[in-house]
Design a protein around this motif. Structure first.
Motif, PDB file in Angstrom:
ATOM      1  N   ASN A  44     -50.707  17.403   6.147  1.00 52.59           N
ATOM      2  CA  ASN A  44     -50.872  18.527   5.223  1.00 52.59           C
ATOM      3  C   ASN A  44     -51.994  18.247   4.232  1.00 52.59           C
ATOM      4  O   ASN A  44     -52.778  19.138   3.887  1.00 52.59           O
ATOM      5  CB  ASN A  44     -49.571  18.783   4.459  1.00 52.59           C
ATOM      6  CG  ASN A  44     -48.433  19.207   5.360  1.00 52.59           C
ATOM      7  OD1 ASN A  44     -47.805  18.379   6.001  1.00 52.59           O
ATOM      8  ND2 ASN A  44     -48.167  20.507   5.420  1.00 52.59           N
ATOM      9  N   ALA A 151     -41.857  19.003  -1.353  1.00 50.85           N
ATOM     10  CA  ALA A 151     -41.101  19.580  -0.239  1.00 50.85           C
ATOM     11  C   ALA A 151     -39.612  19.381  -0.500  1.00 50.85           C
ATOM     12  O   ALA A 151     -39.215  18.578  -1.363  1.00 50.85           O
ATOM     13  CB  ALA A 151     -41.493  18.937   1.082  1.00 50.85           C
ATOM     14  N   PRO A 161     -38.899  22.995   7.071  1.00 52.40           N
ATOM     15  CA  PRO A 161     -40.107  23.823   7.257  1.00 52.40           C
ATOM     16  C   PRO A 161     -40.148  24.977   6.256  1.00 52.40           C
ATOM     17  O   PRO A 161     -39.135  25.582   5.934  1.00 52.40           O
ATOM     18  CB  PRO A 161     -39.955  24.337   8.696  1.00 52.40           C
ATOM     19  CG  PRO A 161     -39.069  23.338   9.373  1.00 52.40           C
ATOM     20  CD  PRO A 161     -38.113  22.859   8.312  1.00 52.40           C
ATOM     21  N   GLY A 162     -41.355  25.252   5.743  1.00 60.61           N
ATOM     22  CA  GLY A 162     -41.526  26.351   4.811  1.00 60.61           C
ATOM     23  C   GLY A 162     -41.318  25.994   3.355  1.00 60.61           C
ATOM     24  O   GLY A 162     -41.513  26.836   2.473  1.00 60.61           O
ATOM     25  N   THR A 163     -40.936  24.734   3.082  1.00 63.63           N
ATOM     26  CA  THR A 163     -40.700  24.330   1.683  1.00 63.63           C
ATOM     27  C   THR A 163     -41.851  23.522   1.101  1.00 63.63           C
ATOM     28  O   THR A 163     -41.805  23.140  -0.067  1.00 63.63           O
ATOM     29  CB  THR A 163     -39.405  23.511   1.567  1.00 63.63           C
ATOM     30  OG1 THR A 163     -39.565  22.249   2.255  1.00 63.63           O
ATOM     31  CG2 THR A 163     -38.216  24.263   2.150  1.00 63.63           C
ATOM     32  N   LYS A 165     -45.193  22.626  -0.661  1.00 63.45           N
ATOM     33  CA  LYS A 165     -46.108  23.229  -1.627  1.00 63.45           C
ATOM     34  C   LYS A 165     -47.182  22.211  -2.008  1.00 63.45           C
ATOM     35  O   LYS A 165     -46.878  21.028  -2.168  1.00 63.45           O
ATOM     36  CB  LYS A 165     -45.353  23.703  -2.872  1.00 63.45           C
ATOM     37  CG  LYS A 165     -44.327  24.800  -2.575  1.00 63.45           C
ATOM     38  CD  LYS A 165     -43.604  25.243  -3.842  1.00 63.45           C
ATOM     39  CE  LYS A 165     -42.588  26.339  -3.534  1.00 63.45           C
ATOM     40  NZ  LYS A 165     -41.867  26.795  -4.742  1.00 63.45           N
TER      41      LYS A 165
END
Length: 381
Positions: A44, A151, A161-163, A165
């Motif tokens: 990431n 996260a 997933p999706g958390t 930042k």
């Protein structure tokens, strides 16, 4: 035949692997290593830097990052890295860069109405920007920044997933990446170049008319002798990024390592509050003369807001847009009492150095609340 093909493929894979390693070289500090979540989130981080390079129109030459902290609490993860980038500005020539295009457009439209002195000042400004932009295009440039990724995890300690930042340090706070890397469009950058040179010439006309009574001189012929390069070089020599805290400790969040300061010429520094002292030193190195009001140890020298006011009131500091502030200029934070010395500006991205926090060639994001000042020192000739 099959062996030859296999050998060739192996060599190609090896070369590609070395190339990727060179672009995304992960340097992990020996003392802290890389945590489990640091490793999981490193991809990431790399994608974040790629997005940043595209937004800034930079070519990425090399990336390295060191994990400086990691926190895990109640299924919340936070990992922080010092990210170091080597890059080049992605244009074919300086004249293609919007900020310079705007300055050239103003000069070509206005040159027939300018005095010889005004033409000379405008051409000097243009040549200075051109030289810097050519350097940014041809030679590797450095940027250091602190990135934080957070996260949430499930009960099996797996990242949900999706958390995730992502944030980049922006002064005293951390700004979401998409907000941090917003840049003006090219038309806005070009217009900023046009307007900044226009404003500089208008200020020059006021000086020639003697309307600025606080200026140190009231000449009919002027030259700017402020050495922006010298101020920038001093700023780059006497600070480095550090994760060491000043005496307030981690709770204060102020990083300081006086071992990187110029303690030979300026043996007194200010614990946790040395930003104005540092910028004053840079301005002196650029040629701004000291006075009994502004010299080493005076309040005007060591207080950020007083320093900026002194530069404005004595005809050295001129407020300007973030896009057009030149190297050697001042960034004055408005959400805190803090100043930086500008060390890089390509019209899209601005980098600056400071003490406390000790920061070296950091990018200040678009959401950073600040005023920006070009520095000039006009004298008669």
């Amino acid at each position: 035949m099959s062996k030859k093909i296999t050998t060739i493929c192996a060599i190609v894979v090896l070369i590609l692997g070395l190339t990727i390693t060179n672009v995304f070289a992960t340097n992990v500090s020996n003392d802290k290593g890389s945590s489990k979540y640091g490793q999981l989130l490193s991809n990431n981080l790399e994608q974040l830097v790629k997005k940043q390079m595209n937004a800034y129109n930079w070519k990425l030459d090399n990336l390295s990052y060191i994990e400086v902290s990691n926190k895990v609490s109640n299924n919340n993860v936070e990992v922080m890295w010092l990210v170091e980038v080597k890059h080049r500005l992605n244009y074919d020539k300086a004249e293609s860069v919007p900020i310079l295009k705007g300055k050239l457009r103003y000069f070509n439209e206005s040159k027939n109405n300018l005095t010889d002195v005004e033409k000379s000042v405008a051409q000097t400004d243009i040549e200075s920007w051109k030289a810097n932009l050519e350097d940014y295009i041809k030679n590797e440039q450095y940027m250091g920044e602190y990135v934080k990724i957070t996260a949430q995890t499930n009960d099996q300690n797996e990242i949900i997933p999706g958390t995730i930042k992502e944030f980049i340090e922006n002064g005293k706070d951390y700004t979401p990446v998409d907000e941090f890397i917003k840049v003006p469009d090219k038309d806005t950058q070009e217009n900023s170049g046009y307007e900044s040179l226009q404003s500089q010439i208008m200020d020059l006309k006021k000086l020639n008319k003697g309307s600025n009574s606080s200026s140190p001189v009231q000449p009919m012929s002027l030259v700017d002798i402020y050495n922006k390069e010298a101020a920038k070089d001093y700023a780059n020599e006497y600070v480095k990024a550090t994760s060491l805290y000043c005496e307030t400790g981690p709770s204060g969040g102020v990083y300081q390592n006086p071992n990187n300061y110029n303690l030979v010429d300026y043996p007194t520094y200010f614990e946790c509050n040395d930003c104005a002292n540092f910028v004053s030193q840079c301005l002196v190195e650029g040629g701004i003369p000291t006075t009994t009001t502004w010299e080493y140890h005076t309040d005007t020298w060591v207080n950020a807001n007083m320093l900026v006011n002194y530069m404005k009131n004595n005809g050295y500091g001129y407020q300007i847009s973030r896009t057009a502030v030149p190297i050697g200029g001042i960034v004055q934070a408005t959400a805190e009492e803090h100043v930086y010395l500008v060390t890089y500006n390509d019209g899209t991205t601005l980098k600056a150095n400071s003490h406390t926090k000790d920061r070296y060639q950091i990018s200040l994001g678009s959401g950073y609340a600040a005023n920006y000042y070009a520095i000039h020192y006009y004298i008669e000739f």
